[in-house]
Structures are given as C-alpha cells and as structure tokens.
Write a protein that holds these residues in place. Structure first.
Motif, PDB file in Angstrom:
ATOM      1  N   THR A  24      90.884 -47.437   0.892  1.00  0.00           N
ATOM      2  CA  THR A  24      91.080 -46.479  -0.198  1.00  0.00           C
ATOM      3  C   THR A  24      92.513 -46.532  -0.710  1.00  0.00           C
ATOM      4  O   THR A  24      92.755 -46.502  -1.914  1.00  0.00           O
ATOM      5  CB  THR A  24      90.721 -45.060   0.270  1.00  0.00           C
ATOM      6  OG1 THR A  24      89.379 -45.084   0.786  1.00  0.00           O
ATOM      7  CG2 THR A  24      90.779 -44.059  -0.869  1.00  0.00           C
ATOM      8  N   THR A  44      87.293 -41.147   3.766  1.00  0.00           N
ATOM      9  CA  THR A  44      86.400 -41.265   2.637  1.00  0.00           C
ATOM     10  C   THR A  44      84.990 -40.883   3.046  1.00  0.00           C
ATOM     11  O   THR A  44      84.454 -41.402   4.005  1.00  0.00           O
ATOM     12  CB  THR A  44      86.405 -42.713   2.128  1.00  0.00           C
ATOM     13  OG1 THR A  44      87.750 -43.099   1.947  1.00  0.00           O
ATOM     14  CG2 THR A  44      85.660 -42.821   0.828  1.00  0.00           C
ATOM     15  N   ASP A  79      84.434 -48.883  -3.157  1.00  0.00           N
ATOM     16  CA  ASP A  79      85.100 -48.495  -1.910  1.00  0.00           C
ATOM     17  C   ASP A  79      84.033 -48.091  -0.906  1.00  0.00           C
ATOM     18  O   ASP A  79      83.247 -47.185  -1.171  1.00  0.00           O
ATOM     19  CB  ASP A  79      86.028 -47.309  -2.209  1.00  0.00           C
ATOM     20  CG  ASP A  79      86.849 -46.885  -1.002  1.00  0.00           C
ATOM     21  OD1 ASP A  79      86.827 -47.596   0.021  1.00  0.00           O
ATOM     22  OD2 ASP A  79      87.514 -45.838  -1.099  1.00  0.00           O
TER      23      ASP A  79
END
Ligand code: GTP
Ligand code: MG
Length: 452
Positions: A24, A44, A79
């Motif tokens: 990230t 995340t 991501d």
C-alpha cells in the motif's frame, strides 16, 4: 506507431506480497495520496484498484519514461492486502492481472505469503517483477527523495551498497530456489525469461521511477497485443468484493477487463446458486487517483471502459460471489450470456466426493486454489463453498465416517459463533488460516495427533 491509443486498454497490475512489506505504501507513493493514513492500523482491509495515467507515470519517472514512447494509457494497480489472497484476481481462463509486482521487504526477505504469491504467479503464468522494498532502512543509508536507483546508489558509501547488495542477492537466491531465474533489473535483457529485481523505497520514493519505467516497458513490449480490446463491446469483469454501501444496498466492486459497462445495462453475475440477472442501478466511480476502499464519496458515471475498477449498484446482488464473473448483456441474447457465466462458474467448480472434509473460502478463486492444494495432498472434499463457516457446514462435517474428516478447513473466512458452538458439541474440528499451505500443515499435524 500507428495503433490508436484509445483502443488499447490499461494493463492490470497486481501488487502482491507478505503483510507489511509495503504494498500500500508503494502505491501510496505512486499516487501521491495518503491512503495509508486512512487505514485502521495501516492494515489494508479490502481490495482496491487505482488507475495511474501515463502522464503521471512519466512525471514521477522523469527521464526514465518518455510518454512519446508509449501508447498504453497508463497502469491500473490492484492492491491486495497481505492477508487476502491474490487468488480472487481471476478472469476467464486465468489470472485477472496482466502483470504483477511482488513486494519483498529487503530486511525481512521471503515470508509465507511471498511464497504463496510466487506459487500463484507461477501457476497463472503471470509475468512479474520484484520490488525489493525499504532500501532506506539499510543502516547508514543516505536518502535521496524520489531519485532513480543509479543516482542514489552513487550517493551511498561502499559499506551501505555492500549491505544492500547482500540483501538483494539473498532475494535473487530465494527466487532461484523457487525456480525463477532472476537478476537486478538493469542486468536483465529478456524480462520474459528472467525476473527483474528493482530496489525501491516506498518511504523515500527512491527506485520508484525505475519501477514504473520497468512496468511500462514490460507492458508495452510484451502485452500490447492483448491490450487491444473492443472498447465499445459489452463489458466483462470480475467481482473483487461484495459490499454493503449506504444508500445503495449491496454493491459489487468489480474490475472490468474488457469492453464497457453502462448505467442502463443488463448484467449477469455469478451467484451462490444461479447466475444473477439484474439491471445496473448506478455505476459508482471513485474520484481519479483515489482508492475504491477508502472513497466514501462516489461519482455516478454513465459509462466505464476497461480496464477499470468500478462499483456496481444493482438489485439482487446479495448472492454475488467474490471472484465470480460479471458480463454485460447489451445487444446479445440474455440466454447466451447466462450460459457463458454458467460455463465460467462450472470451470471453477470444485469436484466433491461422497466422503471428505468441508472447505470454505472467501472467494471463488481461493476456493479453487484450496481445491488444487488439497488434491495435491490427496485429501478429498465433501463440500466446498464460498462464505464464512456456518452451522450447516458443521452438520455436514459431523456426518463424516472417518474422524480425520470431521473437519472444516476455512481459508480467509470467519467462523460464525453459532458454528463454533455447534462444532464443539458435534466434535468437529475447524481450522482457519490465511495461508493455504499453513492451513494444510495444521491439518496434517492434527492427523498425526489422531494417529499417535
Ligand atoms: P498489508 O496491506 O497489511 O499486507 O501491508 P502492506 O504490504 O500494504 O504494507 P504497508 O504499505 O501498510 O506498510 C507497512 C509498514 O511498513 C508501514 O508502517 C509503512 O510505513 C512501512 N513501510 C512501507 N514501505 C516502507 C519503506 O520503503 N521504508 C520504510 N522505512 N518503511 C516502509
Ligand atoms: Mg496494504
């Protein structure tokens, strides 16, 4: 070059790697936004997609990327949280990502999820490069913000570069142990045969110009033919996540990899039971350079072309599954499109036996990966499904004749509290993990215990 750039789609780049290795942060650096600061504990939680247009890539990469050399519109980065499996990112016939960046912390080296990511990259034959991240943490490092790697190398002492080189060669050695011939990227002539390793720092931006230049070069050189799509054709995509959204009910975060989707399209989506046929109610686009998963204010758009991350709001999405196909009907026969979705789902369907263990996973792709891994160790499956471990899974597991199979293996899922209680009563053992091979190791230890 005579190709019309508007007919080329953006290559899809998956960013993978072990938890905390800096996926990230790296995207954050590239985006120049502070997504990471909005993340609880910097972990995340979901998958997001970010489109970075060519002009921004060229601004960041400076001399290394001349926009005139490229006709691809940019890169779409996905991501993937370290604890979430990259296996969600599937598309018809293989990997959703055209190319990948495997992020490895230079100090921490190869870790379980690094190995798992490599295994999936190998199986899906996805070309990738390795970002050897956090070079700024080498003791004595002299940081040079946003500098290309050769310039910052020149500014380091021999001792410092010696240390970094040592870490980089360890990574190259680890890649070789896994069957990949690798080298520092500037020594790689043929990126199809060798994996390039790019030293970077997501913190200082050093090496990021090189990383972007290599990604653009790779995409342009090897994948341009695949990027030629029928931009006006009916859209095809994959569900990344099924999410409740205030004011919109259940929505699907989707990566569109072909064609277009319009705000008035009829769509067919892979569901838990039958394919879901529904009408788009709204297409919700995060603002440019913003992240799907932290974006609370969406912009309603009329049409989106591949490749793009788009949130689709529509009725009847409750049964949609992460990893399932999404297809726009438009001028085609509905029945034909339903058949295509059915065929795709059948492709992913897991073979089950009369007796075996119960398998639960977070997405279709991860269910498939679990089934592959279990067949390698010759462990039969009686029931496999996407979703958290529920009481009915316990009922199924409890009917196994062999105590070794009174088991539920959950990959990337939670155990509902009712199910936990039931499992205790019914003497069913539930294993959950976020790394497939660790899950299998835990199971094998359990079997060893039983047989002792
Ligand atoms: P998950 O999403 O949880 O899998 O982690 P991630 O791979 O996205 O890692 P993230 O970007 O959240 O970074 C983890 C930690 O490492 C954060 O504290 C970052 O600030 C730090 N970090 C990331 N890249 C660098 C780097 O290049 N240098 C230094 N010094 N720290 C970094
Ligand atoms: Mg992350």
């Amino acid at each position: 070059d005579t190709l019309d750039p508007t007919s080329l789609r953006t290559p899809i780049v998956a960013v993978l790697g072990h938890v905390d290795h800096g996926k990230t942060s790296l995207l954050d650096k590239i985006r120049g936004s502070a997504v990471i600061e909005g993340e609880a504990g910097a972990i995340t939680q979901h998958i997001g997609a970010t489109a970075v247009p060519l002009d921004i890539i060229s601004t960041i990469a400076g001399d290394l990327v001349d926009p005139d050399d490229f006709d691809l519109p940019g890169l779409l980065f996905i991501d993937t949280p370290g604890h979430h499996s990259f296996t969600t990112l599937r598309s018809r016939g293989g990997a959703l990502a055209d190319i990948a960046i495997l992020v490895v912390d230079v100090n921490d080296g190869f870790q379980p999820q690094t190995l798992e990511a490599l295994d999936i990259l190998k199986r899906s034959e996805t070309p990738f490069i390795v970002a050897a991240n956090k070079i700024d943490t080498v003791p004595g490092w002299n940081p040079n913000e946003d500098s290309p790697i050769n310039a910052t190398y020149d500014a380091q002492s021999d001792r410092v570069t010696g240390r970094l080189d040592e870490s980089l060669y360890t990574i190259i050695g680890n890649l070789s142990d896994e069957g990949f011939s690798a080298d520092l990227y500037w020594r790689v002539q043929n990126f199809q045969r060798n994996v390039g390793v790019v030293p970077v720092s997501a913190m200082t931006g050093e090496g990021v110009p090189d990383l972007l230049a290599v990604m653009m070069g790779l995409s342009q050189r090897y994948m341009k033919a695949e990027m030629e799509i029928d931009v006006q054709g009916p859209g095809v995509g994959t569900v990344l996540e099924v999410k409740e959204e205030k004011g919109f009910g259940t929505t699907i975060d989707t990566v569109l990899y072909d064609g277009t989707i319009r705000a008035d399209d009829q769509v067919v989506i892979g569901g838990m039971n039958d394919p879901i046929v529904t009408e788009v109610r709204a297409l919700l686009q995060p603002r440019p350079l913003a992240e799907i998963r932290t974006e609370s204010r969406f912009e309603k758009v009329e049409e989106v072309s591949a490749a793009a991350g788009i949130k689709v709001a529509a009725p009847d999405l409750a049964d949609a599954m992460a990893g399932a196909p999404v297809r726009v009907v438009r001028n085609r026969e509905l029945e034909e499109v339903v058949h295509e979705v059915e065929a795709e789902l059948a492709d992913i369907a897991v073979d089950t036996e009369e007796q075996g263990v119960v398998v639960k996973a977070d997405t279709l792709g991860s269910l498939e990966a679990m089934a592959d891994a279990l067949s390698e160790v010759e462990l039969p499956i009686v029931h496999a499904e996407v979703g958290d471990v529920a009481p009915r899974d316990v009922s199924v597991a409890s009917t196994a004749e062999d105590p070794k199979q009174q088991v539920i293996l959950g990959f990337n899922v939670d155990v509902l509290s009712d199910a936990e209680r039931r499992a205790e009563i019914d003497d069913v053992t539930v294993f959950t993990d976020e790394v497939i091979y660790q899950l299998i190791e835990e199971y094998e230890e359990f079997v060893d215990e039983l047989e002792r």
